[in-house]
Design a protein around this motif. Structure first.
Motif, PDB file in Angstrom:
ATOM      1  N   TYR A 216       5.275 -10.683  13.706  1.00 24.18           N
ATOM      2  CA  TYR A 216       4.693 -10.513  12.382  1.00 24.18           C
ATOM      3  C   TYR A 216       4.326  -9.046  12.162  1.00 24.18           C
ATOM      4  N   GLY A 217       4.571  -8.558  10.933  1.00 27.27           N
ATOM      5  CA  GLY A 217       4.266  -7.178  10.590  1.00 27.27           C
ATOM      6  C   GLY A 217       3.321  -7.086   9.414  1.00 27.27           C
ATOM      7  N   ALA A 218       2.886  -5.859   9.113  1.00 25.00           N
ATOM      8  CA  ALA A 218       1.920  -5.634   8.035  1.00 25.00           C
ATOM      9  C   ALA A 218       2.589  -5.357   6.695  1.00 25.00           C
ATOM     10  N   ASP A 219       3.917  -5.342   6.645  1.00 20.17           N
ATOM     11  CA  ASP A 219       4.577  -5.152   5.355  1.00 20.17           C
ATOM     12  C   ASP A 219       4.404  -6.408   4.507  1.00 20.17           C
ATOM     13  N   THR A 220       4.548  -6.270   3.193  1.00 13.25           N
ATOM     14  CA  THR A 220       4.318  -7.380   2.268  1.00 13.25           C
ATOM     15  C   THR A 220       5.579  -7.702   1.486  1.00 13.25           C
ATOM     16  N   HIS A 221       5.634  -8.918   0.978  1.00 11.76           N
ATOM     17  CA  HIS A 221       6.795  -9.373   0.222  1.00 11.76           C
ATOM     18  C   HIS A 221       6.935  -8.577  -1.074  1.00 11.76           C
ATOM     19  N   LEU A 222       8.168  -8.321  -1.480  1.00  6.52           N
ATOM     20  CA  LEU A 222       8.416  -7.546  -2.699  1.00  6.52           C
ATOM     21  C   LEU A 222       7.815  -8.191  -3.937  1.00  6.52           C
ATOM     22  N   SER A 223       7.624  -9.507  -3.912  1.00  5.93           N
ATOM     23  CA  SER A 223       7.049 -10.205  -5.060  1.00  5.93           C
ATOM     24  C   SER A 223       5.577  -9.882  -5.263  1.00  5.93           C
ATOM     25  N   GLY A 224       4.936  -9.390  -4.203  1.00  3.61           N
ATOM     26  CA  GLY A 224       3.508  -9.109  -4.283  1.00  3.61           C
ATOM     27  C   GLY A 224       2.632 -10.338  -4.097  1.00  3.61           C
ATOM     28  N   ILE A 225       3.230 -11.496  -3.843  1.00  2.00           N
ATOM     29  CA  ILE A 225       2.462 -12.727  -3.656  1.00  2.00           C
ATOM     30  C   ILE A 225       1.672 -12.641  -2.354  1.00  2.00           C
ATOM     31  N   PRO A 226       0.352 -12.748  -2.402  1.00  2.00           N
ATOM     32  CA  PRO A 226      -0.476 -12.636  -1.184  1.00  2.00           C
ATOM     33  C   PRO A 226      -0.065 -13.659  -0.120  1.00  2.00           C
ATOM     34  N   GLY A 227       0.051 -13.196   1.106  1.00  2.50           N
ATOM     35  CA  GLY A 227       0.371 -14.089   2.215  1.00  2.50           C
ATOM     36  C   GLY A 227       1.842 -14.394   2.397  1.00  2.50           C
ATOM     37  N   LYS A 228       2.680 -13.998   1.419  1.00  4.63           N
ATOM     38  CA  LYS A 228       4.107 -14.260   1.545  1.00  4.63           C
ATOM     39  C   LYS A 228       4.759 -13.151   2.364  1.00  4.63           C
ATOM     40  N   LEU A 229       5.453 -13.528   3.433  1.00  7.14           N
ATOM     41  CA  LEU A 229       6.029 -12.555   4.350  1.00  7.14           C
ATOM     42  C   LEU A 229       7.474 -12.216   3.971  1.00  7.14           C
TER      43      LEU A 229
END
Length: 437
Positions: A216-229
Motif C-alpha cells: 500500500y502507498g500514500a498516493d491517491t486515486h485520480l477521482s479524489g474519492i477518499p480511501g479509494k486506492l
C-alpha cells in the motif's frame, strides 16, 4: 472547413498496423512479392532509400515484409519535469514518462533519467523524518517503523536493481492495446539503498498459512474519492523472501526523486514494476493472493495460452504476470546516427527477470547473420548486464542494428511480439537505424 472536416494525418505505425503489404505499396511503391521476403524492386527500393535520405540499403533483401525502418518509427516529443532530463511524456494525468534509449547508456541509471510510472496522484507530504511503515496481517509481531528505525534495526545495503514496467513496448502491438504507449524506455537500473524486505518480514514473524504480500502507498486515486486506492499489488511469499528485494530510502546515494516514490518505496526487481510500490506505507501479509486494485481482472495478467493478435480471451483464462522475460536495449548509437566511417561500437544492456543473461547477439543485415557481443556479468543479482561490440559496415547506405539476448535457461528474445490483449511483456528485438555516408 469545420474542425471535424479537416483531414487528419495517419502515423506510420497505424498505416502499417492495418495492412503492411498495402502500406508498403502506398508508402514506398513496392508490391507484395511472395517469392522473396521483403524484397524491394525498382522504384520501391529507391523510394524507401530516398525517405531514409540514403542512396542504398545494402541488406534490403533480408528485410521482413511490412518492416517499418527504425529511422522512420521514432515518434517522440520532449518532456520537462523538475529533476528529470530528456524524458518523453505519455500521459499527464497521472504523469507517465519514458526515457529515450540513448539516454540510458549509463551502467547505473541517473536519477534524472529514471522513467516515471504513476497510477494515481502522488502525495505532497513526503517528510522522511515522520514517515512510517506498517507491517501487519498474518505476522507474529506487527511493526511500525520509521525510516530511522529501518536504518538502525536492519542491515543497510545498496544494489543495482532493474525495474521495468510490464507494459514496456506496448506501442508496437498490432492491433493496438489500450494503455500508456511505452516504446523502449520504461526501464531503468539505478543503485537503490535500503533494507532487505525479507529481513523486515522475518522480524515481524510470518505465520503459517501466509501466501502473499499486499503493498500500500500514500498516493491517491485520480477521482479524489477518499480511501479509494489507485494501485495495491503484492507478490507470493517465496518471491518476497528473495535477497534482491529492498525497502528503499535512497536512489544513487541521494533522496529518491518524488515521482519515483520518495521517501520510501519497494524495489522488487525482475517482476513488473507495479509490484514495487511507491510512497510505501504498509505491507500486509495475507493468506490468499492479494486482491487489491490492479491485481484482479485482466490487470497485469496475460492469457495462460498463446493467442492470435486481436483474439478475445475469457477473463478466467488470464494469469498474473510474475517473472519478466529476457530483453535487450541498444543505448549507443542513438537511432538515426549518421557515420562518416564504417566502424562503430555498439553498446547496451540486457536483463532477464529472475534469471541472468548468458549471451547477446547483434545483426546488421536484418537478422540474416549474427555476431556475439561481449557481455559483462551483473553487478549483483537482478541488475542489468552491459554488452558491447565493434561493428563494421561493408559499404555506404542504410542499416539497422538489431539486438537479441538469451537468458541463462537458453530462452531467446523473439523477432515478433507475443500478442496479448493488454499489451504486456513485449520483448522483441530492439533495433536502431544507422546511415553510413
Amino acid at each position: 472547413m469545420s474542425k471535424e472536416d479537416k483531414p487528419r494525418s495517419v502515423g506510420l505505425h497505424a498505416l502499417y498496423g492495418d495492412d503492411p503489404e498495402r502500406a508498403d505499396e502506398a508508402v514506398f511503391g513496392r508490391k507484395p512479392n511472395p517469392d522473396r521476403r521483403g524484397f524491394l524492386r525498382g522504384l520501391g527500393l529507391g523510394t524507401m532509400a530516398a525517405a531514409l535520405g540514403v542512396s542504398a540499403i545494402p541488406f534490403h533483401r533480408n528485410m521482413p515484409s511490412g518492416l517499418i525502418p527504425a529511422a522512420l518509427a521514432d515518434e517522440t516529443r520532449p518532456f520537462t519535469l523538475k529533476g528529470k532530463d530528456g524524458l518523453i511524456v505519455l500521459n499527464d494525468r497521472p504523469v507517465n514518462a519514458e526515457t529515450p534509449a540513448h539516454l540510458l547508456d549509463d551502467e547505473v541509471t541517473p536519477k534524472n533519467r529514471h522513467f516515471i510510472r504513476n497510477n494515481g496522484t502522488p502525495p505532497t507530504d513526503v517528510d522522511a523524518a515522520s514517515w512510517e511503515l506498517t507491517i501487519d496481517g498474518l505476522v507474529d509481531k506487527p511493526l511500525k517503523l520509521t525510516i530511522a528505525d529501518l536504518k538502525k534495526e536492519f542491515e543497510v545495503v545498496t544494489q543495482n536493481l532493474a525495474i521495468e514496467c510490464g507494459g514496456n513496448g506496448r506501442a508496437f502491438f498490432k492491433p493496438p492495446a489500450k494503455g500508456n504507449q511505452w516504446t523502449y524506455g520504461a526501464v531503468a537500473c539505478s543503485a537503490w539503498t535500503g533494507v532487505r524486505l525479507a529481513d523486515v518480514l522475518k522480524a515481524a514473524g510470518i505465520k503459517p498459512g501466509a501466501v502473499y504480500t499486499a503493498h500500500y502507498g500514500a498516493d491517491t486515486h485520480l477521482s479524489g474519492i477518499p480511501g479509494k486506492l489507485p494501485l495495491s499489488r503484492g507478490v507470493p511469499i517465496k518471491k518476497a523472501m528473495g535477497e534482491e528485494n529492498l525497502i528503499a530510502f535512497a536512489m544513487n546515494g541521494e533522496d529518491i526523486h518524488p515521482m519515483n516514490g520518495a521517501p520510501l518505496r519497494l524495489v522488487i526487481p525482475g517482476w513488473p514494476g507495479s509490484c514495487s510500490q511507491k510512497w510505501l506505507t504498509r505491507i500486509q501479509v495475507r493468506d490468499q493472493v492479494h486482491d487489491g486494485p490492479k491485481m484482479t481482472g485482466t490487470a497485469y495478467r496475460i492469457p495462460k495460452y498463446p493467442v492470435a493478435p486481436g483474439q478475445k480471451v475469457d477473463e478466467k483464462d488470464f494469469v498474473i504476470i510474475e517473472r519478466m522475460p529476457v530483453k535487450s536495449l541498444i543505448t549507443a548509437p542513438e537511432t538515426g546516427t549518421k557515420l562518416n566511417n564504417r566502424e562503430l561500437e555498439v553498446r547496451g544492456h540486457a536483463w532477464a527477470g529472475d534469471r541472468e543473461v548468458s549471451e547477446v547477439h547483434l545483426s546488421i543485415d536484418f537478422g540474416a547473420t549474427w555476431m556475439k557481443a561481449d557481455l559483462s556479468p551483473p553487478a549483483n543479482k537482478a541488475a542489468w548486464q552491459r554488452f558491447r561490440a565493434k561493428v563494421k559496415f561493408p559499404e555506404q547506405g542504410y542499416y539497422e542494428v538489431w539486438a537479441r539476448a538469451v537468458d541463462s535457461d537458453g530462452v531467446s528474445q523473439p523477432f515478433g511480439i507475443a500478442w496479448n490483449p493488454k499489451g504486456y511483456l513485449n520483448n522483441s528485438y530492439h533495433r536502431v537505424a544507422v546511415t553510413v555516408v
